[in-house]
Design a protein around this motif. Structure first.
Motif, short mmCIF file in Angstrom:
data_model
loop_
_atom_site.label_atom_id
_atom_site.label_comp_id
_atom_site.label_asym_id
_atom_site.label_seq_id
_atom_site.Cartn_x
_atom_site.Cartn_y
_atom_site.Cartn_z
N HIS A 130 14.32 -47.22 99.31
CA HIS A 130 14.69 -45.82 99.48
C HIS A 130 13.32 -44.73 99.32
O HIS A 130 13.86 -44.17 100.31
CB HIS A 130 14.74 -45.09 97.53
CG HIS A 130 15.47 -43.72 97.88
ND1 HIS A 130 17.30 -42.96 98.44
CD2 HIS A 130 14.98 -42.30 97.46
CE1 HIS A 130 16.68 -41.56 98.27
NE2 HIS A 130 15.48 -41.53 97.46
N PRO A 165 14.83 -35.31 99.99
CA PRO A 165 15.74 -34.87 99.80
C PRO A 165 15.89 -35.34 98.24
O PRO A 165 16.24 -34.43 96.85
CB PRO A 165 16.51 -35.87 100.10
CG PRO A 165 15.86 -35.96 101.27
CD PRO A 165 14.55 -36.56 101.61
N VAL A 166 15.55 -36.36 97.22
CA VAL A 166 16.24 -36.67 95.65
C VAL A 166 14.28 -37.47 95.66
O VAL A 166 13.56 -38.12 96.77
CB VAL A 166 17.51 -38.35 96.19
CG1 VAL A 166 17.22 -37.97 94.82
CG2 VAL A 166 17.93 -37.31 96.91
N PRO A 207 19.78 -44.32 92.85
CA PRO A 207 20.93 -44.24 93.33
C PRO A 207 22.72 -44.70 92.77
O PRO A 207 22.37 -45.70 92.29
CB PRO A 207 21.25 -45.19 94.93
CG PRO A 207 19.97 -45.60 94.95
CD PRO A 207 19.02 -45.73 93.52
N ILE A 219 24.43 -35.49 92.82
CA ILE A 219 23.81 -36.68 92.69
C ILE A 219 22.78 -36.23 91.93
O ILE A 219 22.13 -36.13 92.10
CB ILE A 219 23.59 -37.33 93.58
CG1 ILE A 219 24.44 -37.72 94.98
CG2 ILE A 219 23.21 -38.66 93.90
CD1 ILE A 219 24.75 -36.36 95.77
#
Lengths: 728, 119
Positions: A67, A137-138, A144, A300
């Motif tokens: 990721h 973004p995350v 995830p 999320i």
């Protein structure tokens, strides 16, 4: 419904390793100055697929690590960030790291995380870098997690039914995206009691109505034990374009501060109230209107839900560790087509022969012979086609070398160009898998010992950049692989000196250049002045030769001082077929691999000596070769016990020569190897079996196994040899 | 029987999706990229299309646009299989005409639950 995801693991591992190869070669081709967006895309896609797959199949460590890489790649891809050479190095290291992780997972071992964590923090540092801190973004630490688990966690904390009022006015184009409001209401009904009231106020007159547009809006009352997030999830796909209000009318469950929400204890009965009442209630209710965030990432979060399952996974894998590895092969459709074609022809021939046999008389004999000839041709072609299925281009093995050379030349400060030739040459998959390591060793060796430092090369009048060439081509039934360098060549004097020092050759021995070069393949031989970590631990070349011999192949070196060396590996195209020499001993027929045979001789007793320990040796020119009697080993009765009436076949195995006593040499032919282990059990001295033309089974002999069985130990052999030297 | 077209360049994902759906009684056709998927979609009518976004040759977004341009796929549910980091991809997919999305990683149960939403 429970599905065992582990059945897809093997495919996932294979495609991930392929993806990593793609990433690696794309990274190596990447020009950071002039970045090609398709190459970046290719790298991104590979990383993306690995991440998606690893998440799905429960390999959260791989998913988390990938990721971070993906996030950086995504920024580069979007043009938010320039790719720098340092990034490329980091990506390359990550490729190694992921490859290691995948391999550990495949083997069922625990995944070593220290490298990954190290790299992860480096990536994180880049991502946190001033210019783009907010763009990531995350956060990388977030596992995830599917949005479904959000509702799972939330559901656990709720208690009792709640009454919700939902106002839903979809976008006019909602139907054109394949969304159907009635399906959403059906979902709400699955949650509890839903009362859906349609509002047709916006519906135009029938003359101007567009049948593809949605003019309706709805008021829904839902009584269900659900959280707002769960209701939002129903509308998840249309939320951004629609007008959606979800309001809690009242709560039944005992909350800590019921007054705060203005909840009425009686509201459970409101499930059947008229919509108008609800609207009224809503108006009076102090509950703030819920604004729906358009950010898709909102759904999320909640990383916790999946963690325990993911942690339990490695333990479960351990238990499966011993299950047999099933590998698969990708075959070009053209090969399968040709196979089907071949089978088609076989069927035609078969039916023709069948027809012929119906009322056969001697006048049809030529026709029969013709048919049989056709059948044998079909069979041969079919065999070739089937063999071709196992064949892959050698580029699969070659492709790992650009990276190796790139890394090693950097470490050693040498300038090296790598040239790959004959990449499309095909060979058997099994052979390919086993030839990789010996080749790596040889290439490392050329890099380390062959190619000189740039300044030395200039002094020698060569270009400062060394050239290593990997070449592959077919020759007869073999594949030839060459590793050619234009370095300084083998130092023959030094090799000879060393060999004398180690007692491998006598001081007075006259050796040809070829023989001297061959000495480097002797066990325990290394001429490196300094042992580097690249090569030169002295446990190399003999292992390389042994590994290649195990594949029924051979390796030789040719070298010219100052001009470079060429290592030539010869391998059979397949391990399924062997060029064999049939020999007879008593009533039995055995097969020797043709490649292991040096010569066959008839002897007289003058050439045979007996040494202490009971081992007979054959004096063969300047050498003494132990004699192994096949009839002793297999406990059979030979035609003759007299050595002078028998034949001696001198064969080489395990770096030593032995003479096998057989009754006679028969034909040479290609034999198809059948595994004894699969059909019976492993037998020492026998590597397999085959079926001969007359239907009898013949055993294929394994020379090194025979040497072991006969009890000829290397130290004894040496003693024999030294004794021989004295005798000479 | 309900026919589903499963599009993904990753063979393992394709196998997983296909196996799960077949187990639940759907008929499944697989395609490895958008172009192949489009060819399949023209050959036979599917009731649902599940497509990955990042694919070689033709990506998922283009596939959605191409499908929506066909009269017999105007209202067919098309679900994108995305990862959570690709938030803007969801919007792009929506604008192209995708019905919804399923976030990777997902398990077979989540896949079936999502599919029931649109069938």
């Amino acid at each position: 419904m429970s599905i065992d995801l582990s059945q897809f693991h093997q495919v996932f591992f294979e495609e991930s390793l392929e993806g990593l190869d793609v990433m690696e070669s794309a990274l190596l081709n990447l020009d950071t100055e002039n970045c090609d967006s398709e190459t970046i895309n290719e790298i991104f896609r590979a990383a993306h697929s690995i991440k998606g797959g690893s998440g799905t199949f429960g390999f959260s460590t791989v998913a988390e690590f990938t990721h971070v890489i993906e996030t950086l790649l995504d920024q580069i891809r979007a043009g938010d960030r320039r790719i720098e050479p340092a990034h490329v190095e980091l990506f390359l290291k990550s490729v190694d790291c992921i490859r290691q992780m995948i391999k550990s997972l495949e083997a069922g071992d625990a995944v070593e995380m220290s490298d990954a964590n190290d790299l992860k923090s480096k990536f994180q540092a880049i991502l946190d870098g001033k210019e783009l801190a907010a763009a990531a973004p995350v956060p990388a630490s977030t596992a995830p997690t599917a949005p479904a688990s959000v509702s799972d966690t939330d559901a656990g904390s709720s208690g009792g039914a709640k009454t919700w009022h939902i106002y839903f006015k979809p976008d006019g184009d909602v139907l054109k995206t394949g969304n159907e409001p009635s399906r959403m209401f059906r979902e709400l009904e699955d949650m509890g009691v839903a009362t859906v009231v349609v509002d047709t106020a916006d519906l135009p007159g029938i003359g101007v109505i567009d049948p593809e547009t949605c003019y309706l809006k709805w008021n829904i009352t839902l009584v269900a034990d659900v959280e707002k997030a769960q209701i939002e999830e129903v509308f998840e796909w249309v939320i951004d374009e629609a007008e959606l209000r979800i309001e809690e009318v009242a709560q039944v469950a005992v909350t800590e501060n019921p007054e705060q929400n203005g909840a009425k204890p009686s509201s459970v009965k409101q499930s059947k109230v008229e919509p108008s009442d609800i609207v009224q209630t809503t108006v009076q209710s102090p509950v703030a209107e819920v604004s729906v965030s358009p950010a898709p990432s909102q759904a999320i979060s909640a990383p916790a839900a999946k963690e325990p399952a993911a942690q339990a996974a490695p333990a479960a894998k351990k238990a499966e560790k011993n299950k047999t590895e099933v590998s698969s092969i990708r075959v070009g459709i053209d090969k399968v087509d040709s196979l089907i074609n071949m089978v088609g022809e076989l069927v035609i021939t078969q039916s023709m022969l069948g027809e012929l046999s119906r009322d056969f008389d001697i006048s049809k004999l030529p026709k029969l012979l013709e048919g049989l000839e056709q059948l044998s041709q079909n069979t041969r072609e079919l065999q070739e086609s089937v063999m071709r299925i196992r064949m892959l281009p050698i580029s699969f093995t070659f492709s790992r070398f650009p990276r190796l050379v790139h890394d090693l030349s950097k470490t050693m400060g040498k300038k090296i160009e790598l040239k790959l030739l004959g990449e499309q040459t095909e060979l058997d998959k099994t052979v390919m898998e086993k030839i990789g390591d010996p080749m790596v060793h040889l290439v490392r060796n050329s890099l380390d010992h062959g190619i000189e430092m740039p300044e030395d090369r200039i002094k020698a009048g060569k270009s400062d950049t060394g050239l290593i060439t990997l070449n592959a081509y077919h020759q007869g039934g073999n594949i030839v692989i060459q590793i050619i360098d234009d370095g300084k060549g083998l130092d023959k004097e030094k090799i000879l000196r060393k060999a004398v020092e180690k007692g491998l050759v006598g001081e007075s021995d006259k050796l040809s250049d070829e023989q001297i070069c061959d000495l480097i393949f002797k066990p325990g031989f290394s001429t490196a002045d300094q042992v580097t970590d690249i090569s030169g631990r002295g446990v190399g070349m003999d292992v390389v030769r042994r590994n290649i011999q195990e594949l029924n192949g051979s390796v030789e070196v040719e070298s010219f001082t100052g001009k470079g060396s060429t290592f030539t590996i010869r391998l059979p195209l397949t391990l399924a077929i062997l060029d064999g020499q049939l020999v007879s001993a008593g009533e039995h027929t055995y097969i020797l691999p043709l490649i292991s045979i040096i010569e066959s001789i008839q002897t007289n007793m003058d050439m045979v000596h007996r040494v202490a320990g009971g081992c007979d040796v054959l004096r063969l020119r300047s050498e003494y070769v132990p004699i192994i009697r096949l009839y002793d080993i297999f406990n059979i009765k030979p035609e003759s016990y007299n050595l002078e009436e028998s034949l001696l076949v001198v064969v080489e195995g395990d770096n030593m020569k032995v003479a096998l006593v057989v009754d006679d040499l028969l034909a040479q032919q290609q034999v198809v190897i059948k595994s004894l282990e699969e059909n019976y059990k492993r037998v020492e001295g026998v590597s397999g079996a085959t079926i001969l033309g007359d239907g009898t089974v013949a055993l294929i002999l394994d020379i090194s196994g025979l040497i072991k069985l006969a009890g000829v130990r290397k130290d004894e052999y040496k003693k024999v040899k030294q004794g021989g030297d004295e005798a000479a | 029987m309900t026919k589903i077209l499963a599009v993904d360049d990753s063979a393992s994902m394709r196998q997983m999706v296909s196996f799960t759906l077949k187990g639940a009684g759907y008929e499944v056709v697989e395609a490895a990229d958008g172009k192949l998927a489009l060819e399949q979609a023209k050959k036979q009518q599917f009731d649902l299309v599940l497509s990955d976004v990042n694919m070689p040759v033709m990506d998922g977004i283009t596939l959605v646009k191409e499908l929506r341009a066909l009269s017999n796929y105007k209202f067919t549910p098309i679900l994108m299989l995305t990862t959570e980091s690709a938030g803007d991809k969801k919007m792009e997919g929506k604008q192209a005409g995708a019905t919804g999305w399923l976030v990777k990683p997902f398990n077979p149960d989540q896949l079936l639950a999502t599919i029931k939403k649109v069938l």
